[in-house]
Design a protein around this motif. Structure first.
Motif, PDB file in Angstrom:
ATOM      1  N   VAL A  44       0.877  -1.171   0.000  1.00 53.88           N
ATOM      2  CA  VAL A  44       0.000   0.000   0.000  1.00 53.88           C
ATOM      3  C   VAL A  44       0.913   1.219   0.000  1.00 53.88           C
ATOM      4  N   TYR A  45       0.683   2.103  -0.933  1.00 53.24           N
ATOM      5  CA  TYR A  45       1.505   3.301  -1.085  1.00 53.24           C
ATOM      6  C   TYR A  45       0.752   4.511  -0.529  1.00 53.24           C
ATOM      7  N   TYR A  46       1.473   5.288   0.288  1.00 53.07           N
ATOM      8  CA  TYR A  46       0.902   6.457   0.941  1.00 53.07           C
ATOM      9  C   TYR A  46       1.678   7.707   0.530  1.00 53.07           C
ATOM     10  N   CYS A  47       0.971   8.790   0.327  1.00 61.85           N
ATOM     11  CA  CYS A  47       1.676  10.053   0.151  1.00 61.85           C
ATOM     12  C   CYS A  47       1.640  10.835   1.462  1.00 61.85           C
ATOM     13  N   ALA A  48       2.622  11.686   1.627  1.00 60.95           N
ATOM     14  CA  ALA A  48       2.783  12.482   2.835  1.00 60.95           C
ATOM     15  C   ALA A  48       3.176  13.893   2.436  1.00 60.95           C
ATOM     16  N   ALA A  49       2.842  14.852   3.287  1.00 58.07           N
ATOM     17  CA  ALA A  49       3.140  16.252   2.977  1.00 58.07           C
ATOM     18  C   ALA A  49       3.470  17.011   4.256  1.00 58.07           C
ATOM     19  N   ASP A  50       4.286  18.029   4.112  1.00 55.89           N
ATOM     20  CA  ASP A  50       4.551  18.939   5.231  1.00 55.89           C
ATOM     21  C   ASP A  50       5.340  20.133   4.711  1.00 55.89           C
ATOM     22  N   HIS A  51       5.437  21.148   5.551  1.00 50.87           N
ATOM     23  CA  HIS A  51       6.187  22.326   5.156  1.00 50.87           C
ATOM     24  C   HIS A  51       7.692  22.090   5.236  1.00 50.87           C
ATOM     25  N   GLN A  52       8.102  21.091   6.014  1.00 48.67           N
ATOM     26  CA  GLN A  52       9.521  20.785   6.138  1.00 48.67           C
ATOM     27  C   GLN A  52       9.827  19.450   5.478  1.00 48.67           C
ATOM     28  N   THR A  53      10.800  19.423   4.597  1.00 40.46           N
ATOM     29  CA  THR A  53      11.175  18.177   3.938  1.00 40.46           C
ATOM     30  C   THR A  53      11.621  17.128   4.948  1.00 40.46           C
ATOM     31  N   ARG A  54      12.260  17.571   6.011  1.00 47.26           N
ATOM     32  CA  ARG A  54      12.773  16.625   7.015  1.00 47.26           C
ATOM     33  C   ARG A  54      11.662  15.769   7.600  1.00 47.26           C
ATOM     34  N   THR A  55      10.544  16.380   7.946  1.00 50.30           N
ATOM     35  CA  THR A  55       9.455  15.607   8.563  1.00 50.30           C
ATOM     36  C   THR A  55       8.798  14.670   7.554  1.00 50.30           C
TER      37      THR A  55
END
Length: 123
Positions: free
Chosen positions: A93-104
């Motif tokens: 199962v593939y999930y996408c993720a997002a945030d303002h900081q690339t590190r997180t």
């Protein structure tokens, strides 16, 4: 509230290709770093790829380097994962993720995740 919706999963034979999409709403997409993770049956979630808000510094897991390509279209609020030369071990199962900081995003500590899309690669 950030919402991420993945699409594009499915069943493909080994050696084939799929393109996953992740459409984001609720935040200014152009200021978000984006990433893809996967979880195979019986395994921990693992990092696949990430890209910065200005398409800088794409990074990849060694297991997919040279076969997968992450990209983004800020005009469409969408990130993509082009998967070529797929192998049965890419089944997950593939999930996408997002945030303002690339590190997180890279470390998977962001609170913003999609619901996942199944990719199955048959041998």
């Amino acid at each position: 509230q950030v919402q991420l919706v993945e699409s594009g999963g499915g069943l493909v034979q080994a050696g084939g290709s799929l393109r996953l999409s992740c459409t984001v709403s609720g935040r200014t997409f152009s200021r978000l770093s984006m990433g893809w993770f996967r979880r195979a049956p019986g395994k921990e979630r693992e990092f696949v790829a990430a890209i910065g808000w200005s398409s800088d510094g794409p990074s990849y897991a060694d297991s997919v380097k040279g076969r997968f390509t992450i990209s983004r279209d800020n005009a469409k609020n969408t990130a993509y994962l082009q998967m070529d030369s797929l192998k049965p071990e890419d089944t997950a199962v593939y999930y996408c993720a997002a945030d303002h900081q690339t590190r997180t995003v890279v470390f998977g500590t962001t609170p913003y995740w999609g619901q996942g899309t199944q990719v199955t690669v048959s041998s």
